[in-house]
Design a protein around this motif. Structure first.
Motif, PDB file in Angstrom:
ATOM      1  N   VAL A 130       4.320  -0.389  17.121  1.00  0.00           N
ATOM      2  CA  VAL A 130       4.103   0.506  17.196  1.00  0.00           C
ATOM      3  C   VAL A 130       4.588   1.623  18.937  1.00  0.00           C
ATOM      4  O   VAL A 130       5.489   1.965  18.753  1.00  0.00           O
ATOM      5  N   ALA A 131       3.064   0.966  19.398  1.00  0.00           N
ATOM      6  CA  ALA A 131       3.190   0.857  21.180  1.00  0.00           C
ATOM      7  C   ALA A 131       4.469   1.035  21.990  1.00  0.00           C
ATOM      8  O   ALA A 131       4.576   1.393  22.928  1.00  0.00           O
ATOM      9  N   TYR A 132       4.936  -0.386  21.164  1.00  0.00           N
ATOM     10  CA  TYR A 132       6.834  -0.710  22.278  1.00  0.00           C
ATOM     11  C   TYR A 132       7.157   0.341  22.093  1.00  0.00           C
ATOM     12  O   TYR A 132       8.031   0.350  23.361  1.00  0.00           O
ATOM     13  N   LYS A 133       6.729   1.479  21.880  1.00  0.00           N
ATOM     14  CA  LYS A 133       8.125   2.597  22.412  1.00  0.00           C
ATOM     15  C   LYS A 133       8.696   3.136  23.131  1.00  0.00           C
ATOM     16  O   LYS A 133       8.829   3.502  23.401  1.00  0.00           O
ATOM     17  N   TRP A 134       6.823   3.324  23.652  1.00  0.00           N
ATOM     18  CA  TRP A 134       7.039   3.861  24.493  1.00  0.00           C
ATOM     19  C   TRP A 134       7.770   3.240  25.855  1.00  0.00           C
ATOM     20  O   TRP A 134       8.134   3.831  27.235  1.00  0.00           O
ATOM     21  N   ILE A 135       7.938   1.405  26.102  1.00  0.00           N
ATOM     22  CA  ILE A 135       8.102   0.679  26.827  1.00  0.00           C
ATOM     23  C   ILE A 135       9.844   1.005  26.776  1.00  0.00           C
ATOM     24  O   ILE A 135      10.449   1.044  27.580  1.00  0.00           O
ATOM     25  N   ILE A 136      10.150   1.679  25.288  1.00  0.00           N
ATOM     26  CA  ILE A 136      11.687   1.093  24.986  1.00  0.00           C
ATOM     27  C   ILE A 136      12.292   2.788  25.487  1.00  0.00           C
ATOM     28  O   ILE A 136      13.287   2.707  26.562  1.00  0.00           O
ATOM     29  N   THR A 171       9.772  -8.524  25.078  1.00  0.00           N
ATOM     30  CA  THR A 171       9.809  -7.559  23.847  1.00  0.00           C
ATOM     31  C   THR A 171       8.213  -7.021  23.349  1.00  0.00           C
ATOM     32  O   THR A 171       7.609  -6.904  24.221  1.00  0.00           O
ATOM     33  N   TRP A 172       8.582  -7.178  21.935  1.00  0.00           N
ATOM     34  CA  TRP A 172       6.674  -5.773  21.663  1.00  0.00           C
ATOM     35  C   TRP A 172       6.335  -7.125  21.418  1.00  0.00           C
ATOM     36  O   TRP A 172       4.814  -6.325  22.461  1.00  0.00           O
ATOM     37  N   SER A 173       6.314  -8.168  21.350  1.00  0.00           N
ATOM     38  CA  SER A 173       4.557  -9.193  21.620  1.00  0.00           C
ATOM     39  C   SER A 173       4.758  -9.545  23.111  1.00  0.00           C
ATOM     40  O   SER A 173       3.860 -10.291  22.740  1.00  0.00           O
ATOM     41  N   ASN A 199      -4.016  -5.346  14.621  1.00  0.00           N
ATOM     42  CA  ASN A 199      -4.038  -5.268  16.911  1.00  0.00           C
ATOM     43  C   ASN A 199      -2.225  -5.434  16.872  1.00  0.00           C
ATOM     44  O   ASN A 199      -1.783  -4.574  17.864  1.00  0.00           O
ATOM     45  N   LEU A 200      -1.220  -6.374  15.964  1.00  0.00           N
ATOM     46  CA  LEU A 200      -0.313  -6.672  16.454  1.00  0.00           C
ATOM     47  C   LEU A 200       0.869  -5.835  15.359  1.00  0.00           C
ATOM     48  O   LEU A 200       1.721  -5.351  16.372  1.00  0.00           O
ATOM     49  N   ASP A 227       9.380 -18.239  20.226  1.00  0.00           N
ATOM     50  CA  ASP A 227       8.019 -18.442  20.563  1.00  0.00           C
ATOM     51  C   ASP A 227       7.569 -17.545  18.873  1.00  0.00           C
ATOM     52  O   ASP A 227       6.857 -18.586  18.206  1.00  0.00           O
ATOM     53  N   MET A 228       7.486 -16.424  18.475  1.00  0.00           N
ATOM     54  CA  MET A 228       7.008 -15.952  17.230  1.00  0.00           C
ATOM     55  C   MET A 228       7.216 -16.734  16.533  1.00  0.00           C
ATOM     56  O   MET A 228       6.067 -17.511  15.884  1.00  0.00           O
TER      57      MET A 228
END
Length: 219
Positions: free
Chosen positions: A114-120, A171-173, A108-109, A179-180
């Protein structure tokens, strides 16, 4: 200020002065090469691996290149400029550790990573929109379609990962790198703090570390 004529002498001196460290660096590099040989001989298909392991493989290969660049720069006497690369290597480590920390959540993480690219992609839309204003109608329509697609994926990201505030998109997370690291272990956050502090002397435009760049005998 030109050091090109002295470069061979500098590199020879550095190699001799820090031979033990470079031997260790070479051993680490050789170890990675052997691991890659074993992996490649297996003929593993990328999508035979779980999402978490695919992301680990991506981070690993990226880190290998960064590590190789660090060793090259150190051998040439540019250790100060390694700071930025070392911070990147540290963030790679924290990201991999965080994703794989709990196997139940790793896939899931990885999907979130990977999906965070859309935020970028979304962040670059305003600048693209300015540039497209004088373009042809067809190009503007193409941009509008692409923008709508990006925004749809951003909405999907928020829904899938239950993101309720844009602050969680920094951030992606949704967490800071520190914190990570803290989530994984006290040892990792301690390593993060120490490395970040050391690297900050050279990766920011501050007076810290000035004696590393100039010989100031007799002022």
């Amino acid at each position: 200020m030109d050091r090109s004529q002295d470069q061979p002498f500098i590199e020879e001196f550095i190699e001799e002065e820090f031979r033990e460290l470079f031997d260790l660096a070479d051993e680490a590099g050789d170890c990675v090469e052997r691991l890659l040989e074993v992996f490649n001989k297996r003929g593993t298909k990328l999508f035979d691996l779980s999402a978490g392991r695919r992301i680990f493989l991506f981070i690993l290969t990226r880190s290998i290149k960064t590590y190789s660049s660090i060793v090259v720069l150190c051998r040439r006497g540019y250790g100060q400029d390694v700071a930025t690369l070392l911070r990147g290597l540290l963030e790679n480590l924290v990201t991999a550790e965080y994703i794989l920390y709990d196997p139940k959540h790793a896939n899931n993480l990885a999907a979130r990573f990977v999906a965070y690219k859309w935020i970028i992609f979304k962040r670059s839309l305003p600048e693209q929109e300015k540039l497209i204003k004088e373009a042809s109608e067809d190009r503007q329509k193409e941009f509008d379609r692409r923008k709508a697609d990006v925004m749809k994926h951003v909405d999907d990201f928020k829904k899938k990962f239950k993101v309720t505030s844009d602050r969680a998109l920094i951030t992606w997370s949704g967490k800071t790198v520190r914190d990570m690291a803290k989530h994984v272990s006290a040892e990792l956050v301690a390593e993060y703090d120490e490395t970040f502090r050391q690297c900050s002397r050279f990766s920011h435009p501050s007076i810290l570390g000035d004696q590393e760049y100039m010989v100031r005998e007799n002022k």
